[in-house]
Design an enzyme around this catalytic site. Structure first.
Site, PDB file in Angstrom:
ATOM      1  N   CYS A 134       1.403  -1.194   0.073  1.00  0.00           N
ATOM      2  CA  CYS A 134      -0.401   0.376   0.222  1.00  0.00           C
ATOM      3  C   CYS A 134       1.056   1.286   0.293  1.00  0.00           C
ATOM      4  CB  CYS A 134      -1.079  -0.046   1.264  1.00  0.00           C
ATOM      5  SG  CYS A 134      -2.132   1.461   1.357  1.00  0.00           S
ATOM      6  N   CYS A 137      -0.035   4.220   2.403  1.00  0.00           N
ATOM      7  CA  CYS A 137       0.496   3.575   3.939  1.00  0.00           C
ATOM      8  C   CYS A 137       1.766   4.100   4.059  1.00  0.00           C
ATOM      9  CB  CYS A 137      -0.524   2.720   3.998  1.00  0.00           C
ATOM     10  SG  CYS A 137      -2.160   2.328   3.850  1.00  0.00           S
TER      11      CYS A 137
END
Length: 176
Positions: A134, A137
């Site tokens: 991700c 993130c």
């Protein structure tokens, strides 16, 4: 379990992973991180790597060094990032700003109260987010860590631990 025993579970074709395990699980091989941070990051990474048997081996390795709070925080990081990495990867990939303005409506209380030092928990979340791929993130956790005063070398160490633990978990999953 020792690092040597953990390495012995890896087949010959994974010699590089064996050598890297020897390195990244020690403070000399993970500059900027304490031994507790190394073990917490390794444990969170093992939980995220989707290999229960290997995660149990890493638990055994760190059992004498990591306290219950560290173990619980590693589990919490793997758990919350399993959710967040899917949701925020979606936001990143659809490239529609309207989704970003909508409330997530997902509970994430553990991020605010992880039971361990906030910086340590952020390290665990960064490692798990790197494994789960991700980008949003990873960017956000790296930013929080830098704001907390961690240097690039320490952050790189956490991601190197995640990479090696993930590779070892993958290798042992198909080695039998």
């Amino acid at each position: 379990m020792s690092v040597t025993e953990l390495k012995q579970a890896l087949p010959d074709h994974a010699k590089d992973i064996r050598l890297n395990l020897s390195s990244v699980l020690k403070t000399e091989g993970a500059p900027g991180l304490s031994q507790e941070q190394i073990y917490g990051t390794a444990l969170a990474s093992a939980y995220a790597a989707d290999n229960v048997a290997f995660a149990r081996q890493v638990e055994s390795l760190v059992a004498e060094q990591a306290d219950e709070a560290t173990t619980n925080a590693a589990k919490a990081a793997a758990s919350i990032m399993a959710m967040n990495n899917v949701y925020y990867r979606f936001l990143h990939l659809v490239e529609d700003e309207e989704y970003g303005r909508m409330p997530a409506k997902l509970r994430m209380n553990v991020i605010g109260r992880p039971g361990v030092d906030k910086t340590d928990f952020e390290l665990y979340c960064l490692a798990v987010s790197a494994i789960n791929g991700c980008g949003l993130c990873v960017q956000n956790h790296e930013k929080v860590l830098r704001q907390a005063g961690l240097g690039r070398e320490a952050i790189q160490s956490a991601v190197r631990i995640a990479a090696v633990i993930n590779a070892a978990a993958t290798t042992t999953r198909f080695a039998a």
